[in-house]
Motif scaffolding. Structure first.
Motif, short mmCIF file in Angstrom:
data_model
loop_
_atom_site.label_atom_id
_atom_site.label_comp_id
_atom_site.label_asym_id
_atom_site.label_seq_id
_atom_site.Cartn_x
_atom_site.Cartn_y
_atom_site.Cartn_z
N ALA A 21 -5.57 0.68 4.91
CA ALA A 21 -6.72 0.07 4.27
C ALA A 21 -7.11 1.81 4.16
O ALA A 21 -8.13 1.94 2.26
CB ALA A 21 -8.45 -0.30 5.41
N THR A 22 -6.88 2.46 4.38
CA THR A 22 -7.48 4.00 3.51
C THR A 22 -7.30 4.52 3.21
O THR A 22 -7.06 5.38 1.75
CB THR A 22 -7.71 5.02 5.05
N PHE A 23 -5.79 3.87 3.27
CA PHE A 23 -4.85 4.51 1.89
C PHE A 23 -5.39 3.60 0.42
O PHE A 23 -5.24 4.02 -0.60
CB PHE A 23 -3.35 4.21 1.82
N ALA A 24 -5.90 2.42 0.57
CA ALA A 24 -5.76 1.76 -0.28
C ALA A 24 -7.41 1.89 -0.77
O ALA A 24 -7.36 2.08 -2.35
CB ALA A 24 -5.80 -0.21 -0.06
N LEU A 25 -8.76 2.19 -0.33
CA LEU A 25 -9.63 2.59 -0.78
C LEU A 25 -9.63 3.66 -1.44
O LEU A 25 -9.96 3.47 -2.84
CB LEU A 25 -11.53 3.10 0.29
N ASP A 26 -8.69 5.13 -1.05
CA ASP A 26 -8.84 6.13 -1.54
C ASP A 26 -7.99 5.81 -3.16
O ASP A 26 -8.11 6.07 -4.06
CB ASP A 26 -7.28 6.87 -0.97
N ALA A 27 -6.59 4.75 -3.09
CA ALA A 27 -6.09 4.67 -4.18
C ALA A 27 -7.27 4.14 -5.65
O ALA A 27 -6.79 4.13 -6.05
CB ALA A 27 -4.78 3.82 -4.21
N ASP A 139 0.66 -6.19 -5.38
CA ASP A 139 1.88 -5.40 -4.82
C ASP A 139 1.69 -3.89 -5.13
O ASP A 139 2.77 -2.97 -4.44
CB ASP A 139 3.09 -6.25 -6.03
N LYS A 140 1.13 -3.24 -6.37
CA LYS A 140 1.16 -2.50 -6.62
C LYS A 140 0.77 -1.76 -5.09
O LYS A 140 1.46 -0.15 -5.02
CB LYS A 140 0.53 -2.02 -7.97
N ILE A 141 -0.05 -1.64 -4.98
CA ILE A 141 -1.06 -0.94 -3.36
C ILE A 141 0.11 -0.85 -2.35
O ILE A 141 0.22 0.17 -1.54
CB ILE A 141 -2.16 -0.97 -3.08
N ILE A 142 0.29 -2.20 -2.21
CA ILE A 142 2.04 -2.18 -1.03
C ILE A 142 3.02 -1.40 -1.15
O ILE A 142 3.39 -0.62 0.01
CB ILE A 142 2.26 -3.68 -1.11
N ALA A 143 3.45 -1.52 -2.21
CA ALA A 143 4.46 -0.46 -3.34
C ALA A 143 4.29 1.16 -2.45
O ALA A 143 5.08 2.34 -2.33
CB ALA A 143 5.08 -0.31 -4.17
N ALA A 144 2.97 1.66 -3.43
CA ALA A 144 2.64 2.89 -3.45
C ALA A 144 2.22 3.18 -1.65
O ALA A 144 3.29 3.98 -0.94
CB ALA A 144 1.13 3.32 -3.72
N THR A 146 4.33 2.05 0.61
CA THR A 146 5.65 2.10 1.39
C THR A 146 6.62 2.91 1.25
O THR A 146 6.47 3.80 1.47
CB THR A 146 5.99 0.77 1.41
N ALA A 147 6.04 3.20 -0.27
CA ALA A 147 6.53 5.34 -0.70
C ALA A 147 6.28 5.80 -0.15
O ALA A 147 6.84 7.33 0.25
CB ALA A 147 6.41 4.83 -2.72
N SER A 148 4.61 6.48 0.57
CA SER A 148 3.85 7.33 0.92
C SER A 148 4.72 7.02 2.42
O SER A 148 4.18 8.95 2.79
CB SER A 148 2.40 7.04 0.43
#
Length: 150
Positions: A21-27, A139-144, A146-148
């Motif tokens: 959630a933190t990652f997505a909010l930042d993104a 999908d873009k957020i999940i891919a980023a 996963t990559a992180s």
């Protein structure tokens, strides 16, 4: 600020969900002081919420309850501060449907958390164009994410 309560009775990696959630909010450039609540509930509770708020029987995987109707800012705008709202997930339903989506239960929970978050930010999938935008962003957020973690 992210608050997570696991009321489901199921063991869930809550730290992972908060990190995602933190990652997505930042993104999405949401202000770090914006408030988000994530609640994990059992099937019975989710069924009651689904019927009460969506007028549909049985449990569902995720429900979103927006509060201040925050939106992701445009590149030239300041990130919004306020109450994002609540995301309610049902780990039992998530785990049961994961195979249908070719995901592990953990990956399905990740996907649905982002799905719920996007609903809080005003995304919808009622119309084909809206659905494409929302699901592509999911999908873009999940891919980023996963990559992180690789």
């Amino acid at each position: 600020m992210i608050e997570l309560n696991n009321e489901s009775g199921v063991a869930v990696d809550t730290e992972r969900l908060v990190q995602l959630a933190t990652f997505a909010l930042d993104a999405l450039r949401i202000h770090p002081q914006a408030e988000l609540s994530i609640v994990l509930v059992d099937t019975e509770t989710m069924s009651a919420y689904h019927e009460k708020f969506m007028d549909e029987p049985g449990p569902t995987d995720v429900l979103s309850f927006p509060m201040d109707e925050l939106r992701a800012p445009e590149p030239d705008e300041e990130p919004p501060v306020g109450l994002l709202g609540d995301i309610v997930l049902c780990p039992e339903v998530t785990a049961a449907q994961a195979a249908e989506s070719n995901r592990t239960p953990e990956e399905e929970a990740d996907y649905l958390l982002i799905h719920g978050l996007l609903h809080l930010l005003g995304h919808d999938h009622a119309e084909p164009t809206e659905k494409k935008v929302m699901f592509d962003l999911n999908d873009k957020i999940i891919a980023a994410w996963t990559a992180s973690r690789a």
